[in-house]
Design a protein around this motif. Structure first.
Motif, mmCIF file in Angstrom:
data_model
loop_
_atom_site.group_PDB
_atom_site.id
_atom_site.type_symbol
_atom_site.label_atom_id
_atom_site.label_comp_id
_atom_site.label_asym_id
_atom_site.label_seq_id
_atom_site.Cartn_x
_atom_site.Cartn_y
_atom_site.Cartn_z
ATOM 1 N N GLU A 155 18.573 -34.523 -82.342
ATOM 2 C CA GLU A 155 19.491 -34.842 -83.444
ATOM 3 C C GLU A 155 21.029 -34.595 -82.878
ATOM 4 O OE1 GLU A 155 16.488 -33.711 -87.067
ATOM 5 O OE2 GLU A 155 18.090 -32.520 -86.587
ATOM 6 N N ALA A 184 21.945 -37.695 -80.825
ATOM 7 C CA ALA A 184 22.305 -38.666 -81.679
ATOM 8 C C ALA A 184 23.953 -38.616 -82.481
ATOM 9 C CB ALA A 184 21.545 -38.841 -82.874
ATOM 10 N N VAL A 203 27.199 -40.936 -81.538
ATOM 11 C CA VAL A 203 27.877 -41.520 -82.795
ATOM 12 C C VAL A 203 29.329 -41.066 -82.725
ATOM 13 C CG1 VAL A 203 27.951 -41.755 -85.058
ATOM 14 C CG2 VAL A 203 25.846 -42.038 -84.081
ATOM 15 N N SER A 247 19.037 -42.983 -79.056
ATOM 16 C CA SER A 247 19.004 -41.539 -79.765
ATOM 17 C C SER A 247 18.412 -41.521 -81.127
ATOM 18 C CB SER A 247 20.274 -40.964 -79.463
ATOM 19 O OG SER A 247 21.364 -41.513 -80.156
ATOM 20 N N LEU A 248 19.138 -42.657 -81.914
ATOM 21 C CA LEU A 248 18.726 -42.653 -83.262
ATOM 22 C C LEU A 248 17.163 -43.054 -83.391
ATOM 23 C CD1 LEU A 248 21.638 -44.551 -84.852
ATOM 24 C CD2 LEU A 248 21.106 -42.290 -85.114
ATOM 25 N N TRP A 298 14.132 -40.945 -85.326
ATOM 26 C CA TRP A 298 13.706 -41.549 -86.238
ATOM 27 C C TRP A 298 11.921 -41.361 -86.157
ATOM 28 C CZ3 TRP A 298 9.604 -45.041 -87.011
ATOM 29 C CH2 TRP A 298 9.471 -45.578 -88.347
#
Lengths: 10, 215
Positions: free
Chosen positions: B38, B41, B45, B71-72, B76
């Motif tokens: 996380e 990510a 971003v 990374s997303l 997920w």
């Protein structure tokens, strides 16, 4: 000192 | 672009591929810290806000998109994929990662190259990336056992950082005005965090035995 413009690394 | 920078980007890419392979092939994310994923990510971003404002090269844009998307996707899978999420080591992954986010952002407000939204988020992403591996290292330390793919994932991540340091040394020696204190100091801190892991990785490689971290 001058800085290279922008961030060219990832 | 020099050979060290390219090697760094490629080992970074390889680390993500190894992680995706592990998750895809074993339908399991055991040994992987969701908190670290996380944080990555958030790092990508926040750092690539310039994706739409500054064009550097096709390579640069392509890699940015790959890093954000992968990374997303990993986060997920770990949160929502019905099989993968079941293997998540929730009780071992207890590092308070929000502190890292808060501290990195506070530091970015104090130390940045320019006082603009983009530059503050860029500095924030550099600081956060430096410490984002901590929840992962803590998880490994707690579980003791490290499976092969997880070990290789972290090895390649560490190699990526080591190559970036060589890249900065090369740039410092060859470019007249290469002074990037924020990135370089954070990068050295980030690489130093892997020192312990590397030590045990090489020991297990030398003895041809399974990677084990001391409790």
């Amino acid at each position: 000192t001058e800085q290279t413009e922008g961030h060219d690394e990832l | 672009m020099n050979i060290f920078r390219l090697a760094g980007d490629m080992t970074h890419l390889l680390s993500i591929l190894v992680l995706l392979l592990k998750i895809y092939a074993t339908k399991s994310c055991s040994g992987i810290s969701r908190k670290t994923q996380e944080l990555y990510a958030i790092v990508f971003v926040a750092r690539y806000l310039d994706l739409f404002t500054d064009f550097i090269s096709v390579y640069n844009t392509f890699m940015k998109v790959v890093f954000i998307a992968s990374s997303l996707a990993i986060v997920w899978c770990m949160r929502f994929h019905p099989m993968v999420r079941r293997s998540y080591d929730r009780e071992l992954d207890t590092f308070r990662h929000y502190f890292l986010v808060g501290a990195s952002f506070a530091l970015a407000l104090i130390l940045h190259e320019k006082f603009t939204v983009q530059e503050i988020f860029w500095a924030f992403s550099i600081y956060l990336e430096a410490v984002a591996i901590l929840p992962q290292l803590v998880l490994l330390q707690r579980s003791g056992n490290v499976d092969n793919l997880t070990g290789q994932y972290i090895f390649f991540l560490g190699a990526y950082r080591a190559f970036y340091i060589l890249n900065w040394i090369y740039r410092y020696l060859t470019e007249p005005h290469f002074t990037r204190w924020i990135a370089c100091v954070s990068g050295v801190v980030q690489t130093a965090l892997y020192a312990d892991f590397f030590y045990y990785y090489f020991i297990s490689w030398k003895n041809n035995s399974k990677l084990k971290l001391p409790a």
